[in-house]
Design a protein around this motif. Structure first.
Motif: not given
Length: 566
Positions: A24, A28-30, A268, A272, A276, A290, A293-294, A296
């Motif tokens: 990550r 927030g991007v994996f 991306d 992601s 998640m 996380l 990520t949310r 994002f």
């Protein structure tokens, strides 16, 4: 295989989750390090040589060198680095080398032609559009013996939007590129010149619409291969020089240090979303790591319609806010958001669910891009329909919701004679079968004979070591084992649960010292002809399977997942 303990599953979940979270980024991007693509590199080399031979000479030279290093001893090329020789990348590679490096690449082209003939040539390509594409590139390169007869593309289809969307769908841009290339390959008569004169400006306006939607980056779907095909068409036809210049610039920005290009440069949102949902299932939904990520996902919901494919605002792409909105990633993102602690008050989730329901086909299924598509590689797709069902179910829609009821009814008619289901974008048949079994079981159809037959197929194709491959005896993969485990757990049948237990034991044993799992080439790039791995999806699917197993075990006093009713 020895039964695995709950403690061992817990340790594997913790180690696997932390390994995934290490991917990550701060936004927030994996992230991932995808393999280089022969198609993307060959296409980029040929297109840059045609469009910008002087300014991009360094890129062409480096790309040619990389292609030469990737050729196998049998004379062929695989679709991505490390893959065995395959027909499509071999045909494209020899065409690109003949076009851009006829002297330097002569020996490699000769060996590639021998390999291509030995495996039956482009006649063996089952996708007609991809077969034509290979024939056209070979013809352009002067390799007419390998190309065979070249068919003229009806560019006039762009004059009727509804027909174009259903027939071409996401292939609109590369189709236009290929059709524009034919201007000097297949000279037209007077009548055809008149119809092409009407169609060509419309085709260029479609490309410009994509170009504008993406923020004028020149990325053209964030994929070097279709971007290169468009650039070739623009270069050979002299159309839209500003778009051509932007594509050249994007290819320069997207090149890898070794001179190659990725299969898809930006996934991306795909990575992601899966990350998640996997972490949510593993018990990490409330983890503060996380939140970004949310956020994002909230920031990348499409604010504008994607007019080229007739998609309204409200969905998500696989790349970013300027990407092409798709059902698959949108459904996965909605499942991810539905698992967040603030799901009940998430307006982005609510609007996304409404968008998803609005994208349902009239027959009850879901396709990837275009509603009621007539393009086989777009849909209708049982696995994508299953993902849409799961997203709506995860968000609290009741089993008798009209969209769920129509989707389930459609799926119950789509099984193959052996009980399996298709998955257009992942390797058949374990993935599609397992996703559909999971989805139908979750909405009350676990005892339906169609589901029982599909579950039996999953049990019957489990390998002796407890894993699953595609169902044809091929060695097992983490991804397919994880999908199968989820499907069999969802039915609540004790016999299915026992098979799932063996799969879980295999998954726990397959984890590496760092907690991660090895990725296999199960993601379809060209169905039946080229696949690539996605390491984040691999980790996420394994975590989801182990998390579901732990939750199932917790539901029984004896801790026996096979006896847990859903």
């Amino acid at each position: 295989m020895t039964a695995v303990t709950g403690e061992a599953v817990g340790r594997a979940i913790t180690a696997g989750a932390e390994a995934l979270l290490r991917r990550r980024r701060a936004d927030g991007v994996f992230g991932d390090d995808p393999p280089a693509s022969v198609l993307g590199t060959a296409g980029a080399v040929a297109a840059l040589h045609a469009a910008d031979p002087v300014g991009s000479a360094d890129l062409v030279d480096a790309g040619v060198g990389w292609l030469l290093r990737q050729q196998h001893d049998d004379g062929g090329w695989g679709g991505v680095a490390g893959a065995p020789s395959e027909v499509v990348p071999t045909a494209v590679a020899i065409a690109a080398l003949a076009l851009s490096a006829p002297v330097r690449g002569a020996e490699a082209v000769a060996a590639g032609r021998v390999r291509l003939a030995a495996v039956g040539g482009v006649d063996t390509i089952t996708d007609r559009a991809i077969s034509l594409l290979c024939r056209q590139l070979l013809t352009m390169a002067g390799l007419t013996a390998e190309a065979g007869r070249l068919r003229r593309l009806p560019l006039e289809i762009v004059l009727v939007d509804r027909v174009r969307r259903r027939r071409l769908s996401f292939r609109t841009a590369p189709f236009i590129g290929l059709a524009l290339m034919q201007a000097d390959l297949l000279p037209a008569g007077r009548l055809r010149r008149a119809t092409l004169g009407r169609a060509r400006p419309v085709a260029v306006r479609l490309l410009r619409s994509i170009y504008d939607h993406e923020g004028r980056t020149g990325a053209l779907s964030e994929d070097p291969w279709p971007a290169a095909l468009v650039l070739l068409g623009l270069a050979r036809s002299g159309q839209a020089p500003d778009i051509a210049e932007a594509v050249v610039g994007w290819l320069r920005r997207a090149v890898r240090p070794d001179g190659s290009w990725d299969a898809v440069t930006n996934l991306d949102l795909t990575r992601s979303a899966y990350a998640m949902t996997g972490l949510n299932a593993a018990g990490y939904a409330a983890d503060p790591r996380l939140r970004a990520t949310r956020d994002f996902f909230h920031a990348t919901q499409q604010p504008a319609a994607f007019e080229v494919l007739g998609v309204p605002p409200g969905g998500w792409s696989y790349s970013n806010v300027g990407g092409w909105p798709v059902t698959l990633e949108s459904a996965e993102i909605l499942s991810a958001l539905a698992g967040c602690p603030d799901a009940d008050t998430d307006e982005v989730l609510r609007s996304g669910l409404n968008w998803l329901i609005g994208r349902q086909d009239s027959r009850g299924s879901w396709s990837l891009w275009v509603r009621d598509t007539q393009l086989a590689n777009d849909g209708p797709c049982p696995a994508i329909t299953g993902q849409a069902i799961l997203a709506l179910h995860d968000a609290g829609h009741p089993d008798d919701h009209p969209a769920l009821a129509r989707a389930a009814a459609w799926l119950l008619t789509r099984a193959a004679p052996d009980g399996t289901f298709e998955n257009l974008w992942y390797r058949d048949h374990t993935s599609g079968t397992a996703v559909v079994v999971t989805a139908l079981s979750r909405v009350g159809h676990a005892r339906h004979e169609v589901v029982r037959r599909a579950a039996r197929w999953l049990r019957d194709t489990q390998l002796a070591d407890g894993s699953w491959g595609p169902g044809d005896g091929t060695a097992g993969s983490v991804e397919e084992t994880a999908w199968a485990v989820q499907g069999l757990l969802a039915t609540g049948d004790p016999q299915d649960g026992q098979a799932a237990d063996r799969g879980v034991a295999w998954l726990v044993a397959a984890a590496g010292p760092d907690g991660g799992w090895p990725a296999a080439r199960v993601c379809n790039y060209i169905r039946h002809h080229m696949r690539y791995p996605n390491a984040v999806i691999t980790q996420a699917l394994a975590l989801r399977a182990l998390g579901e197993h732990r939750r199932a075990a917790a539901g029984r006093p004896d801790g026996a997942p096979g006896a847990v009713a859903r």
